[in-house]
Write a protein that holds these residues in place. Sequence first.
Motif, PDB file in Angstrom:
ATOM      1  N   LEU A  44       0.668  -1.150  -0.138  1.00  0.00           N
ATOM      2  CA  LEU A  44       0.135  -0.293  -0.392  1.00  0.00           C
ATOM      3  C   LEU A  44       0.350   1.514   0.235  1.00  0.00           C
ATOM      4  O   LEU A  44      -0.108   2.149  -0.339  1.00  0.00           O
ATOM      5  CB  LEU A  44      -0.737  -0.004   1.183  1.00  0.00           C
ATOM      6  CG  LEU A  44      -2.454  -0.813   0.919  1.00  0.00           C
ATOM      7  CD1 LEU A  44      -2.538  -0.541   2.952  1.00  0.00           C
ATOM      8  CD2 LEU A  44      -3.026  -0.475  -0.302  1.00  0.00           C
ATOM      9  N   PRO A  45       2.014   1.650   0.845  1.00  0.00           N
ATOM     10  CA  PRO A  45       2.655   2.641   0.910  1.00  0.00           C
ATOM     11  C   PRO A  45       3.177   2.695  -0.559  1.00  0.00           C
ATOM     12  O   PRO A  45       3.450   3.626  -1.283  1.00  0.00           O
ATOM     13  CB  PRO A  45       3.621   2.146   1.787  1.00  0.00           C
ATOM     14  CG  PRO A  45       3.075   1.165   2.991  1.00  0.00           C
ATOM     15  CD  PRO A  45       2.635   0.349   1.873  1.00  0.00           C
ATOM     16  N   GLU A  48       1.056   4.507  -2.523  1.00  0.00           N
ATOM     17  CA  GLU A  48       0.133   6.510  -2.313  1.00  0.00           C
ATOM     18  C   GLU A  48       0.475   6.947  -3.242  1.00  0.00           C
ATOM     19  O   GLU A  48       1.271   7.373  -4.271  1.00  0.00           O
ATOM     20  CB  GLU A  48       0.479   6.760  -1.258  1.00  0.00           C
ATOM     21  CG  GLU A  48       0.220   6.254   0.310  1.00  0.00           C
ATOM     22  CD  GLU A  48       1.426   5.822   1.172  1.00  0.00           C
ATOM     23  OE1 GLU A  48       1.467   7.055   1.444  1.00  0.00           O
ATOM     24  OE2 GLU A  48       0.757   5.683   2.418  1.00  0.00           O
ATOM     25  N   ASN A  49      -0.277   8.037  -3.696  1.00  0.00           N
ATOM     26  CA  ASN A  49      -0.457   9.116  -4.610  1.00  0.00           C
ATOM     27  C   ASN A  49       0.033   8.816  -6.056  1.00  0.00           C
ATOM     28  O   ASN A  49       0.711   9.035  -7.084  1.00  0.00           O
ATOM     29  CB  ASN A  49       0.894  10.341  -4.129  1.00  0.00           C
ATOM     30  CG  ASN A  49       0.204  10.181  -3.060  1.00  0.00           C
ATOM     31  OD1 ASN A  49      -1.023  11.324  -2.732  1.00  0.00           O
ATOM     32  ND2 ASN A  49       1.421  10.939  -2.774  1.00  0.00           N
ATOM     33  N   LYS A  50       0.042   7.221  -5.941  1.00  0.00           N
ATOM     34  CA  LYS A  50       0.403   6.588  -7.910  1.00  0.00           C
ATOM     35  C   LYS A  50      -1.477   6.918  -8.794  1.00  0.00           C
ATOM     36  O   LYS A  50      -2.259   6.295  -8.452  1.00  0.00           O
ATOM     37  CB  LYS A  50       1.018   5.455  -7.675  1.00  0.00           C
ATOM     38  CG  LYS A  50       2.499   5.368  -6.655  1.00  0.00           C
ATOM     39  CD  LYS A  50       3.761   6.214  -7.541  1.00  0.00           C
ATOM     40  CE  LYS A  50       4.573   6.607  -6.694  1.00  0.00           C
ATOM     41  NZ  LYS A  50       5.520   7.175  -7.493  1.00  0.00           N
ATOM     42  N   LYS A  74      -9.236   1.865  -0.179  1.00  0.00           N
ATOM     43  CA  LYS A  74      -8.424   1.979   0.591  1.00  0.00           C
ATOM     44  C   LYS A  74      -7.653   3.164  -0.042  1.00  0.00           C
ATOM     45  O   LYS A  74      -6.507   4.318   0.365  1.00  0.00           O
ATOM     46  CB  LYS A  74      -7.014   1.387   0.298  1.00  0.00           C
ATOM     47  CG  LYS A  74      -7.061   0.123   1.379  1.00  0.00           C
ATOM     48  CD  LYS A  74      -7.185   0.304   2.727  1.00  0.00           C
ATOM     49  CE  LYS A  74      -7.637  -0.668   3.524  1.00  0.00           C
ATOM     50  NZ  LYS A  74      -6.864  -0.691   5.115  1.00  0.00           N
ATOM     51  N   VAL A  76      -6.827   4.053  -3.356  1.00  0.00           N
ATOM     52  CA  VAL A  76      -5.955   4.234  -4.274  1.00  0.00           C
ATOM     53  C   VAL A  76      -6.797   4.393  -5.712  1.00  0.00           C
ATOM     54  O   VAL A  76      -7.274   4.223  -5.893  1.00  0.00           O
ATOM     55  CB  VAL A  76      -5.158   2.637  -4.397  1.00  0.00           C
ATOM     56  CG1 VAL A  76      -4.436   2.198  -5.555  1.00  0.00           C
ATOM     57  CG2 VAL A  76      -5.009   2.138  -3.054  1.00  0.00           C
TER      58      VAL A  76
END
Length: 399
Positions: A44-45, A48-50, A74, A76
């Motif tokens: 998950l990290p 992020e912001n992808k 989540k 995403v």
Amino acid sequence: MYAKLSLISCLILLASILTTGCSNSTEQSEPAVIVGADRSEIYLPLLENKNVGLVVNQTSMVDSVHLIDYLYRKGVNIKAIYAPEHGYKGTVERGKHVDGTTDPDTGVPVYSLYGKNRKPGPEMLEGVDVVVFDIQDVGVRFFTYISTLNKVMEACAENGIKVIVLDRPNPLGYYVDGPVLDSQFGSFVGLNPIPVIHGLTVGEYAQMANGEGWLKDSIQCDLEVVKVENYTHATKYQLPILPSPNLPDMKSIYLYPSICLFEGANVNEGRGTYKPFQQFGAPYYTPTDFSYVPKSIPVLALHPKFEGDTCYGYDLSGVALSQLQEIRQLEIKYVIDFYNKCDDKENFFISFFDTLAGTDQLRKQIIEGQSEEQIRASWQQDLDKYKQMRKKYLLYDEN
């Protein structure tokens, strides 16, 4: 969303659960296998912001929730979904092309990677920063999900996109066997020089494709594999969800590598029945102790070989699962048997047999009347070389 599966998918899932008992190891006391998709703290990290593309099907579950739904909840940003053979819901018949659609629950566009676009083009990847691959494989070269992975890695490498593989166990990962693919017989059911039963997880295969320069022009993919916990190549992993419509349970999966060779011969491989790859036969076969009649079954098989004709042959559905787990070789005795019983030997094989075998030598050896032992000996040298190469890419112990 994906927690709301179609009726067919629910029935398939229920049948699989009843068959396997949801057991992921041979001993109840062993630690539970934790697949890559369940290790969200790792991936998950990275998302992020992808803008994220997903290569998924019905096996892409995080506990009881589909990966699409899980990531969507989540927050995403899912940019695209890429569907392999059988579609992203797993309900499309073998060989049928999957047209591009839109996921009804998220509105995300779905692109088919089976048909004319087996490799995602730049327009399908536009705006995508990272592609996540999460599909359960069965460890057999001609099962097309690893070919899809290969093509996705190649396209992502060409477009500067990272690939994250959420790894899953190989249910046949405890042995390696069969002829190694000859490059002149390369196809979508066998892209690279690996044996029929390759003994790799999809994550290990991805590393091998990168490491051996198998992507086009030896381009390197920015690859990350989220490993499986509590798994070794000695684990007899029982699949909790069916990987395709014609693999209804673990018995079919254990028999699949050997019986699938009949797709290149004048023998019905059990398609058109509810026990594909567990029973197989042909009208000309003797003795006639066991018989069945293939018929069209939606999703499973439309117009199978010898549809409506009585086929005689084998029924292995009654063999104990524990016995099938002890198979550690590609069984070619059945092909030899049917070839010897067939009166029309000139039309027994079709060209697809060589494509599946990855070589024309197996067909020629059977026609010449070579014994099973002679045939096995002929592929041993290439197999030994492959096993040595394989060791470089293993992520899990072999015992």
